[in-house]
Structures are given as C-alpha cells and as structure tokens.
Motif scaffolding. Structure first.
Motif, PDB file in Angstrom:
ATOM      1  N   HIS A  92      89.785  12.252  32.010  1.00 28.73           N
ATOM      2  CA  HIS A  92      91.217  12.538  32.123  1.00 28.73           C
ATOM      3  C   HIS A  92      91.834  12.899  30.771  1.00 28.73           C
ATOM      4  N   ASN A  93      91.116  12.630  29.688  1.00 22.03           N
ATOM      5  CA  ASN A  93      91.603  12.996  28.350  1.00 22.03           C
ATOM      6  C   ASN A  93      91.296  14.449  27.988  1.00 22.03           C
ATOM      7  N   ARG A  94      90.483  15.115  28.790  1.00 23.33           N
ATOM      8  CA  ARG A  94      89.922  16.404  28.380  1.00 23.33           C
ATOM      9  C   ARG A  94      90.992  17.453  28.101  1.00 23.33           C
ATOM     10  N   GLU A  95      91.934  17.626  28.989  1.00 16.20           N
ATOM     11  CA  GLU A  95      92.946  18.666  28.804  1.00 16.20           C
ATOM     12  C   GLU A  95      93.800  18.396  27.568  1.00 16.20           C
ATOM     13  N   THR A  96      94.165  17.136  27.381  1.00 22.46           N
ATOM     14  CA  THR A  96      94.967  16.784  26.203  1.00 22.46           C
ATOM     15  C   THR A  96      94.176  17.010  24.925  1.00 22.46           C
ATOM     16  N   LEU A  97      92.891  16.677  24.951  1.00 22.89           N
ATOM     17  CA  LEU A  97      92.050  16.902  23.774  1.00 22.89           C
ATOM     18  C   LEU A  97      91.882  18.388  23.487  1.00 22.89           C
ATOM     19  N   MET A  98      91.766  19.186  24.526  1.00 21.11           N
ATOM     20  CA  MET A  98      91.668  20.625  24.319  1.00 21.11           C
ATOM     21  C   MET A  98      92.956  21.172  23.703  1.00 21.11           C
ATOM     22  N   GLU A  99      94.086  20.634  24.147  1.00 23.35           N
ATOM     23  CA  GLU A  99      95.357  21.048  23.547  1.00 23.35           C
ATOM     24  C   GLU A  99      95.402  20.652  22.072  1.00 23.35           C
ATOM     25  N   ALA A 100      94.962  19.431  21.760  1.00 23.04           N
ATOM     26  CA  ALA A 100      94.897  19.001  20.356  1.00 23.04           C
ATOM     27  C   ALA A 100      93.964  19.907  19.567  1.00 23.04           C
ATOM     28  N   GLY A 101      92.838  20.294  20.176  1.00 21.17           N
ATOM     29  CA  GLY A 101      91.893  21.167  19.498  1.00 21.17           C
ATOM     30  C   GLY A 101      92.475  22.534  19.196  1.00 21.17           C
ATOM     31  N   ARG A 102      93.255  23.069  20.124  1.00 19.22           N
ATOM     32  CA  ARG A 102      93.885  24.379  19.878  1.00 19.22           C
ATOM     33  C   ARG A 102      94.832  24.305  18.683  1.00 19.22           C
ATOM     34  N   HIS A 103      95.630  23.254  18.626  1.00 17.79           N
ATOM     35  CA  HIS A 103      96.552  23.113  17.508  1.00 17.79           C
ATOM     36  C   HIS A 103      95.795  22.913  16.196  1.00 17.79           C
ATOM     37  N   LEU A 113     101.268  21.301  13.733  1.00 17.53           N
ATOM     38  CA  LEU A 113     101.264  19.881  13.363  1.00 17.53           C
ATOM     39  C   LEU A 113     102.006  19.044  14.396  1.00 17.53           C
ATOM     40  N   LEU A 114     103.144  19.530  14.845  1.00 18.62           N
ATOM     41  CA  LEU A 114     103.912  18.800  15.856  1.00 18.62           C
ATOM     42  C   LEU A 114     103.144  18.729  17.167  1.00 18.62           C
ATOM     43  N   GLY A 115     102.567  19.853  17.599  1.00 15.38           N
ATOM     44  CA  GLY A 115     101.794  19.843  18.837  1.00 15.38           C
ATOM     45  C   GLY A 115     100.604  18.902  18.756  1.00 15.38           C
ATOM     46  N   LEU A 116      99.959  18.858  17.597  1.00 18.80           N
ATOM     47  CA  LEU A 116      98.814  17.967  17.397  1.00 18.80           C
ATOM     48  C   LEU A 116      99.248  16.505  17.474  1.00 18.80           C
ATOM     49  N   GLU A 117     100.367  16.193  16.846  1.00 18.92           N
ATOM     50  CA  GLU A 117     100.859  14.807  16.865  1.00 18.92           C
ATOM     51  C   GLU A 117     101.208  14.375  18.289  1.00 18.92           C
ATOM     52  N   LEU A 118     101.866  15.250  19.040  1.00 20.64           N
ATOM     53  CA  LEU A 118     102.243  14.914  20.410  1.00 20.64           C
ATOM     54  C   LEU A 118     101.010  14.744  21.293  1.00 20.64           C
ATOM     55  N   ALA A 119     100.005  15.591  21.085  1.00 19.40           N
ATOM     56  CA  ALA A 119      98.781  15.472  21.877  1.00 19.40           C
ATOM     57  C   ALA A 119      98.059  14.165  21.581  1.00 19.40           C
ATOM     58  N   VAL A 120      97.975  13.795  20.316  1.00 14.38           N
ATOM     59  CA  VAL A 120      97.330  12.532  19.940  1.00 14.38           C
ATOM     60  C   VAL A 120      98.061  11.352  20.572  1.00 14.38           C
ATOM     61  N   ALA A 121      99.385  11.417  20.597  1.00 12.25           N
ATOM     62  CA  ALA A 121     100.176  10.338  21.185  1.00 12.25           C
ATOM     63  C   ALA A 121      99.910  10.184  22.683  1.00 12.25           C
ATOM     64  N   ASP A 122      99.537  11.268  23.358  1.00 16.13           N
ATOM     65  CA  ASP A 122      99.308  11.228  24.808  1.00 16.13           C
ATOM     66  C   ASP A 122      97.897  10.803  25.190  1.00 16.13           C
ATOM     67  N   LEU A 123      97.005  10.666  24.229  1.00 19.59           N
ATOM     68  CA  LEU A 123      95.615  10.347  24.542  1.00 19.59           C
ATOM     69  C   LEU A 123      95.437   8.880  24.935  1.00 19.59           C
ATOM     70  N   ASP A 124      94.512   8.653  25.845  1.00 21.57           N
ATOM     71  CA  ASP A 124      94.114   7.293  26.218  1.00 21.57           C
ATOM     72  C   ASP A 124      92.969   6.898  25.295  1.00 21.57           C
ATOM     73  N   LEU A 125      93.275   6.119  24.265  1.00 23.90           N
ATOM     74  CA  LEU A 125      92.299   5.743  23.249  1.00 23.90           C
ATOM     75  C   LEU A 125      92.137   4.231  23.197  1.00 23.90           C
ATOM     76  N   GLU A 126      90.916   3.798  22.969  1.00 23.24           N
ATOM     77  CA  GLU A 126      90.644   2.383  22.747  1.00 23.24           C
ATOM     78  C   GLU A 126      90.923   1.992  21.303  1.00 23.24           C
ATOM     79  N   ARG A 127      90.709   2.929  20.390  1.00 26.34           N
ATOM     80  CA  ARG A 127      90.936   2.698  18.949  1.00 26.34           C
ATOM     81  C   ARG A 127      91.703   3.906  18.412  1.00 26.34           C
ATOM     82  N   ARG A 128      92.969   3.717  18.173  1.00 24.64           N
ATOM     83  CA  ARG A 128      93.853   4.834  17.838  1.00 24.64           C
ATOM     84  C   ARG A 128      94.052   5.028  16.335  1.00 24.64           C
ATOM     85  N   THR A 129      93.887   3.982  15.540  1.00 21.61           N
ATOM     86  CA  THR A 129      94.345   4.010  14.154  1.00 21.61           C
ATOM     87  C   THR A 129      93.709   5.114  13.332  1.00 21.61           C
ATOM     88  N   LEU A 130      92.379   5.232  13.361  1.00 22.77           N
ATOM     89  CA  LEU A 130      91.708   6.237  12.538  1.00 22.77           C
ATOM     90  C   LEU A 130      92.024   7.649  13.024  1.00 22.77           C
TER      91      LEU A 130
END
Length: 378
Positions: free
Chosen positions: A190-201, A245-262
């Motif tokens: 379920h993270n795939r589309e959001t990750l692809m969006e982050a990758g494009r940015h 940069l803004l699109g990347l930040e928003l995409a990261v915020a939407d990801l389902d992550l177990e470890r977000r800090t790094l």
C-alpha cells in the motif's frame, strides 16, 4: 561516491549517523560480494536510500552483520546492513552508474572525449548494467525504467524546444520505480504509489541540482545542460526545486513506516540542505552575470568571532572539534556561541510537545527516540 544526500556526523544525531553508515558500508560490501571489488566504485549516497526505505518499512528487526576492519572506517569493524534492500540498492547503483558513464561518453565530457577512454568506459558501463539487471531480477524488480533512462535522456537531449520538466522525466521515472519496489520487498504494497511519488520528486531534484552544479562548466566547454537547453534561469530552477522538496516532504509524511526518523532526516532535511548549498554556490559564482540573481546578503558577522588563522592551528582546532563531537568550537566558528539545542537543530520539534530533549535525542540511536514518527528533524 556521488549523490545529493551527503549527511555529516556534525549535522546529524550520532545514532542516526551510525545507522546511515551501516547502510553505506552494507551497500559497499554487497557490491563487493556479488560483483567484485571494482563494483564498489559505484557506491553512492543516493542509491542506498533504497536500502534505508526498505528497512524503514519492515516490521521485522533490522538485519545487521559484523564487518571487518576497513581503511575508510579508520581500520575499525562495524555492524552493517544486510537484507534484500541492500541488494536492491546495489542493483540500482550499478544500473544508474552505468547510465551516468554512458551519458558522459555520449557527451564527450572531459577524459571521455578521448576514444580509448570512451571505449573502455562503454564496456564497463555495459558490464555494470548487466550485473545490476541480474541482481534486480533475483529480487523481482523489473529494471527497464532504469535501463531505459539513459537512452531516453539521450533522445530528449537531441530534441530541441523541450521544457525543463520534460528533460527530467527519465530520472523521475527511474527513481520512482526503485523507490516503489521497496514497498513490495518490505511487505507493505500500500506504500508503493506514495513511494513512487516520492521517487519522482527526488529524481527531479537530483537532476536539477546536478544541472545547476554543472552549469558554468558546461557553458565553458559547450556541453549539454538541461537548464541552458530549456532556457531556464536559476530563479525558475529554484522554484522547481522547492516544489520537488515540498512534494517529497508531503510524500514522506504519508508513508506507513515502522522507523521514520532516518528517512525523514535524509529525504527531507538533507535534501533541503543540499538544495540550499547548491543554489547558494551557484548564486555566488554567477552574481556578476546580468539577469541572474546573486546570493542573498550574508548576515553581519558576530563581533565575538575571530578570523581563522589557517595552518597547523586551524587543523589542530578542527581535529579537537571532531574528537569532542562538536562540543569544542574554535573562536572563528559560527557555531561557537550557539546552544546545544541550536547545534542539534531540534527546533522543528514544536509539533510534538516536549518529546525532543536534545541530549536524549542525540544519544538514543534513532529507533528508541521518543521523537520517532513525529517529524523531528534531529
């Protein structure tokens, strides 16, 4: 090593930097073990983001193995990352490095203009590309977007009248494919589309910053540069970079992550820092060119700061700063009179209350930090 994400131990909490180094060393050793020592040349900062993203999504504990002494670590051993994400990062690094070399050969950049060098580089690029495709296939990753990126880029560069974002499209597609596959490796499709969006940015940003860094050199040598070809000035390029940069930040915020800090530290904080550095340098170098803005006016220097004397004293002070993890700062260092809070850059923890105690955060090692998941930049 190349890439736009270049964290420094003095700009990142100690635990996070150790975690980052585990991925970096893991990528280097994965390249050596599967593809030979020569393949370690393609170890790069941006490629290992694939490993970081895979591990950040995984519900199982991070996999580490003990590596022997290495000259780049001061002849010390280390615990390094060892998982499918590292292998995917190795495959992506090989394919992208092959594309970069092929692009240099096609453009005749520097030594690549010499026919013998171009022939050898072309063979090396082909070998790296094939090796990366084999490893990608073992992991269920279809590498065609990465393999086609260099060919598509060359075709676009030979087409006049294209806009800047049309020229960055192959890089965007390649990174989107690599980022998206980490969701499948980690078991979170379920993270795939959001990750692809982050990758494009991220791909757009990487292409833009590379073009800005090379702009003056490309003008001097007559080499191709997407900014020149599309008639884009630095102001417009910076606007596109800020949008990415803004699109990347928003995409990261939407990801389902177990470890977000790094992930946040690298994809949000370090990418913005890289963009600021590249555009500030470009502004300083081109401030005399009519029609292009110069750098912003520097703030007044703190009168308490003394000039850097240079020579052995400067080297000794730099070594002392390093050995004390930045606690000591020489009289000419702009960080000298800043508080621990400011040095750790915990100022963006305002959204999470009192979860970011500076000393605790810097010593927690990342995963145990109470800030994990709340957007803390430190």
């Amino acid at each position: 090593m190349f890439g736009i994400v270049r964290p420094c131990r003095h700009g990142m909490c100690g635990g996070l930097f150790k975690e980052w180094m585990a991925h970096l060393c893991g990528l280097c050793l994965a390249l050596r073990d599967e593809h030979g020592h020569a393949a370690r040349l393609v170890t790069n900062y941006d490629g290992l983001l694939v490993s970081v993203l895979t591990e950040a999504q995984a519900t199982t504990p991070a996999t580490r193995r003990r590596a022997g002494a290495c000259a780049l670590r001061g002849f010390k051993g280390a615990d390094v990352a060892e998982a499918e994400g590292v292998r995917l990062a190795a495959a992506v690094s090989l394919i992208l490095a092959a594309g970069k070399v092929a692009d240099h050969v096609a453009d005749g950049d520097g030594a690549y203009a010499r026919r013998p060098v171009a022939l050898v580089a072309g063979k090396v690029a082909a070998r790296w590309s094939a090796a990366g495709a084999r490893t990608a296939g073992d992991l269920g990753f279809v590498p065609e977007p990465l393999l086609r990126a260099a060919e598509a880029q060359a075709r676009l560069e030979s087409t006049p009248g294209l806009g800047l974002l049309e020229l960055t499209a192959p890089a965007e597609d390649a990174v989107a494919a690599a980022f998206g596959h980490t969701a499948l490796l980690a078991g979170k499709p379920h993270n795939r589309e959001t990750l692809m969006e982050a990758g494009r940015h991220f791909g757009r940003l990487a292409h833009l910053l590379d073009a800005v860094e090379d702009l003056d050199g490309d003008r001097a040598t007559g080499a191709y540069n997407p900014l020149t070809a599309s008639g884009t000035d630095l102001v417009t390029a910076r606007r596109h970079a800020d949008d990415a940069l803004l699109g990347l930040e928003l995409a990261v915020a939407d990801l389902d992550l177990e470890r977000r800090t790094l992930v946040r530290a690298l994809l949000v904080k370090e990418t913005r820092r890289s963009a600021d550095r590249v555009f500030a340098l470009a502004g300083r170098e081109r401030q005399e060119v009519p029609g292009l803005p110069g750098p912003p006016e520097a703030p007044p220097r703190d009168p308490r700061l003394k000039p850097d004397p240079g020579g052995l004293l400067s080297i000794a002070c730099a070594a002392t700063t390093c050995c004390t993890c930045g606690l000591y700062r020489p009289p000419w260092d702009e960080e000298r009179y800043k508080s621990c809070w400011d040095r750790c850059d915990c100022g963006s923890c305002t959204d999470c209350g009192n979860c970011c105690d500076c000393c605790d955060c810097c010593n927690c090692g990342g995963d145990g930090c109470g800030c994990d998941g709340c957007g803390c930049d430190c």
